[in-house]
Design a protein around this motif. Structure first.
Motif, mmCIF file in Angstrom:
data_model
loop_
_atom_site.group_PDB
_atom_site.id
_atom_site.type_symbol
_atom_site.label_atom_id
_atom_site.label_comp_id
_atom_site.label_asym_id
_atom_site.label_seq_id
_atom_site.Cartn_x
_atom_site.Cartn_y
_atom_site.Cartn_z
ATOM 1 N N GLU A 167 0.862 -1.180 0.000
ATOM 2 C CA GLU A 167 0.000 0.000 0.000
ATOM 3 C C GLU A 167 0.900 1.232 0.000
ATOM 4 O O GLU A 167 2.061 1.174 0.391
ATOM 5 N N ARG A 168 0.354 2.357 -0.456
ATOM 6 C CA ARG A 168 1.066 3.620 -0.299
ATOM 7 C C ARG A 168 1.002 4.008 1.182
ATOM 8 O O ARG A 168 -0.072 4.032 1.774
ATOM 9 N N ILE A 169 2.157 4.322 1.801
ATOM 10 C CA ILE A 169 2.247 4.542 3.241
ATOM 11 C C ILE A 169 2.401 6.037 3.524
ATOM 12 O O ILE A 169 3.330 6.676 3.037
ATOM 13 N N ASP A 170 1.474 6.566 4.317
ATOM 14 C CA ASP A 170 1.509 7.967 4.728
ATOM 15 C C ASP A 170 1.993 8.021 6.174
ATOM 16 O O ASP A 170 1.290 7.617 7.095
ATOM 17 N N ARG A 171 3.226 8.501 6.395
ATOM 18 C CA ARG A 171 3.799 8.529 7.735
ATOM 19 C C ARG A 171 2.957 9.362 8.695
ATOM 20 O O ARG A 171 2.766 8.993 9.863
ATOM 21 N N GLU A 172 2.423 10.510 8.210
ATOM 22 C CA GLU A 172 1.671 11.384 9.099
ATOM 23 C C GLU A 172 0.363 10.730 9.543
ATOM 24 O O GLU A 172 -0.117 10.959 10.646
ATOM 25 N N GLN A 173 -0.236 9.915 8.680
ATOM 26 C CA GLN A 173 -1.477 9.242 9.050
ATOM 27 C C GLN A 173 -1.225 8.158 10.086
ATOM 28 O O GLN A 173 -2.026 7.949 10.999
ATOM 29 N N LEU A 174 -0.085 7.468 9.982
ATOM 30 C CA LEU A 174 0.210 6.365 10.893
ATOM 31 C C LEU A 174 0.836 6.852 12.194
ATOM 32 O O LEU A 174 0.550 6.320 13.256
ATOM 33 N N CYS A 175 1.692 7.850 12.135
ATOM 34 C CA CYS A 175 2.501 8.245 13.287
ATOM 35 C C CYS A 175 2.465 9.758 13.475
ATOM 36 O O CYS A 175 3.512 10.410 13.459
ATOM 37 N N GLN A 213 7.900 10.591 16.704
ATOM 38 C CA GLN A 213 9.040 11.084 15.952
ATOM 39 C C GLN A 213 9.599 10.010 15.023
ATOM 40 O O GLN A 213 9.896 10.277 13.865
ATOM 41 N N GLN A 214 9.749 8.790 15.539
ATOM 42 C CA GLN A 214 10.273 7.693 14.729
ATOM 43 C C GLN A 214 9.137 6.723 14.426
ATOM 44 O O GLN A 214 8.541 6.150 15.322
ATOM 45 N N CYS A 215 8.840 6.546 13.140
ATOM 46 C CA CYS A 215 7.709 5.719 12.713
ATOM 47 C C CYS A 215 8.232 4.372 12.232
ATOM 48 O O CYS A 215 8.934 4.301 11.210
ATOM 49 N N VAL A 216 7.921 3.316 12.970
ATOM 50 C CA VAL A 216 8.414 1.973 12.645
ATOM 51 C C VAL A 216 7.225 1.025 12.533
ATOM 52 O O VAL A 216 6.398 0.942 13.442
ATOM 53 N N LEU A 217 7.142 0.320 11.396
ATOM 54 C CA LEU A 217 6.117 -0.701 11.197
ATOM 55 C C LEU A 217 6.763 -2.071 11.329
ATOM 56 O O LEU A 217 7.887 -2.292 10.857
ATOM 57 N N ILE A 245 10.456 -8.441 11.006
ATOM 58 C CA ILE A 245 11.020 -7.374 10.177
ATOM 59 C C ILE A 245 10.447 -6.039 10.653
ATOM 60 O O ILE A 245 9.238 -5.905 10.833
ATOM 61 N N GLU A 246 11.320 -5.078 10.883
ATOM 62 C CA GLU A 246 10.910 -3.719 11.229
ATOM 63 C C GLU A 246 11.284 -2.785 10.088
ATOM 64 O O GLU A 246 12.417 -2.820 9.606
ATOM 65 N N VAL A 247 10.328 -1.980 9.677
ATOM 66 C CA VAL A 247 10.557 -1.046 8.572
ATOM 67 C C VAL A 247 10.303 0.367 9.094
ATOM 68 O O VAL A 247 9.198 0.699 9.509
ATOM 69 N N GLU A 248 11.360 1.183 9.080
ATOM 70 C CA GLU A 248 11.211 2.583 9.487
ATOM 71 C C GLU A 248 10.702 3.401 8.297
ATOM 72 O O GLU A 248 11.269 3.336 7.204
ATOM 73 N N ILE A 249 9.627 4.140 8.521
ATOM 74 C CA ILE A 249 9.054 4.996 7.488
ATOM 75 C C ILE A 249 9.637 6.395 7.666
ATOM 76 O O ILE A 249 9.358 7.086 8.649
#
Length: 435
Positions: free
Chosen positions: A88-96, A100-104, A119-123
């Motif tokens: 999916e297209r990932i919007d950092r502001e919508q998720l976090c 300060q640090q956005c990690v999925l 697996i950790e993915v930093e946005i």
């Protein structure tokens, strides 16, 4: 879940025993990648196959898939290449928005081997937002007797980006009567103030037009502007004063929409319009602006949308009281949301055997289960149990994983099939269940 015992030929039994000798050991590996937000669907994230030393032929033959924590699956695995890509297209502001640090986090499940890799993915933030003001135009009212050096709060800009991409500076253009001062709040926010540099004369000019500009630190920088109109008035002796510097309230997440959460109060002893106080929001996040409503005449704050503790557990609002003469005061409103046990545990079978040899040794893994609960604290603590009368037991594999293993030797002549029920219960009062 149904587990069946069956007799195998010598060759089939030998093959099954080889798998069982491996004991379905979980190899809990972990990888971390970093990608910018807003990548198109299908964009490359990382070479999972290479980084975990997984053979592509094994991935295709035994099956592998990606499972994300939430309801939305943000990543997918290409078995042919071993590449992790965006689903999916990932919007950092919508998720976090407030982090300060956005990690999925996601997990790669290798079905045939019953292995899980975390697996950790930093946005990473991109400068996709410009600073913005809630209102394009703001009017300030100043008495012509105001002493030079007096300060007046200006509207604050909001930029949901982080780091250098967030709001960095303010600038003011207008005339010689005013200058700009930017204060650093205890929370690190930049707060612009209008400073009267030269005495006003209403007979000389009844209005002053200014332009406030907010800029971020992106390359190139993005900006937002607000027009400031200063109206020069006659004397106003008193400014409004709030009864509290900070208002705090705690509310459960299931409070009904339309409820009044609290009311702020500012008093002004002046008469007429100089003593008429109106309330407005000076700083509020985009998310909070869709949840809370401030009544400008009474100062009451009501709920206009359902709260969800899992989406936000605290909100902070800055409220201003302004009288008819242009004087104002500010107060901070802190709203804490308490968790309610409104989510039942979720249990899912990530991998399972459909049959097993009766000579399988005790401790053989027959199923891999994943459990989660979106609540927090005791409401989100999940414990699993097995039904009685089955030759199996549960073992904790990871924080949110359980393995169903054989508890003793099996005997097909006594029972050739078992129906195994796993029950997940949270720690709420009363607890919620799922079988």
């Amino acid at each position: 879940m149904v587990v069946r015992e069956g007799r195998c030929g010598r060759r089939q039994r030998a093959l099954l025993c080889c798998v069982l000798v491996a004991a379905w050991e979980a190899a809990w590996g972990q990888l971390r990648y970093s990608v910018p937000e807003e990548l198109p669907k299908g964009s490359f994230v990382g070479d999972v196959g290479k980084d975990l030393s997984l053979e592509l032929a094994s991935l295709r033959a035994r099956g592998a898939r990606v499972v994300s924590q939430g309801r939305t699956q943000y990543f997918a695995l290409h078995a042919n290449s071993g590449h992790l890509v965006t689903a999916e297209r990932i919007d950092r502001e919508q998720l976090c928005e407030t982090v300060q640090q956005c990690v999925l986090r996601c997990e790669v499940i290798v079905e045939g081997e019953m292995k899980v890799y975390v697996i950790e993915v930093e946005i990473v933030d991109t400068n996709d937002h410009a600073p913005g003001f809630r209102e394009a135009e703001t009017e300030l009212r100043m008495n012509e007797m105001t002493v030079p050096g007096e300060r007046f709060p200006l509207p604050e800009a909001n930029d949901p980006d982080v780091g250098l991409n967030s709001l960095q500076r303010y600038a003011l253009s207008g005339d010689e009567h005013f200058s700009l001062s930017v204060q650093a709040g205890s929370d690190g926010e930049k707060r612009p103030e209008l400073v009267l540099a030269k005495a006003l004369d209403r007979e000389e000019a009844a209005f002053h037009e200014l332009l406030l500009r907010a800029s971020d630190g992106g390359e190139p920088a993005r900006t937002g502007t607000a027009r400031i109109r200063v109206a020069v008035l006659d004397a106003n002796d008193n400014a409004p004063a709030f009864s509290q510097a900070v208002y705090t309230v705690r509310v459960p997440e299931d409070v009904p929409v339309g409820s009044t959460l609290l009311s702020v109060t500012a008093n002004d002893p002046d008469d007429g319009t100089n003593g008429e106080v109106k309330y407005s929001l000076q700083r509020i996040s985009m998310k909070a602006s869709n949840i809370f409503l401030l009544e400008p005449e009474t100062g009451s704050i009501t709920l206009v949308r359902n709260l969800d503790f899992e989406e936000g557990d605290s909100y902070e609002l800055l409220v201003q009281a302004r009288d008819g003469g242009g004087f104002s005061d500010k107060t901070k409103v802190s709203i804490s949301v308490t968790d309610v046990n409104d989510n039942a545990p979720e249990i899912s079978v990530r991998s399972a055997l459909s049959e097993i040899s009766e000579d399988a040794s005790p401790g053989t893994v027959v199923a891999l289960l994943h459990v989660q609960d979106r609540d927090s604290g005791a409401n989100g603590e999940v414990r699993c149990s097995l039904g009685e009368g089955v030759p199996f037991r549960l073992e904790r594999a990871l924080d949110d994983y359980y393995s169903v293993v054989t508890a003793r030797e099996l005997d097909r002549e006594r029972a050739w099939e078992y129906n195994v029920t796993v029950r997940a219960a949270d720690g709420g009062s009363p607890p919620l269940f799922q079988n």
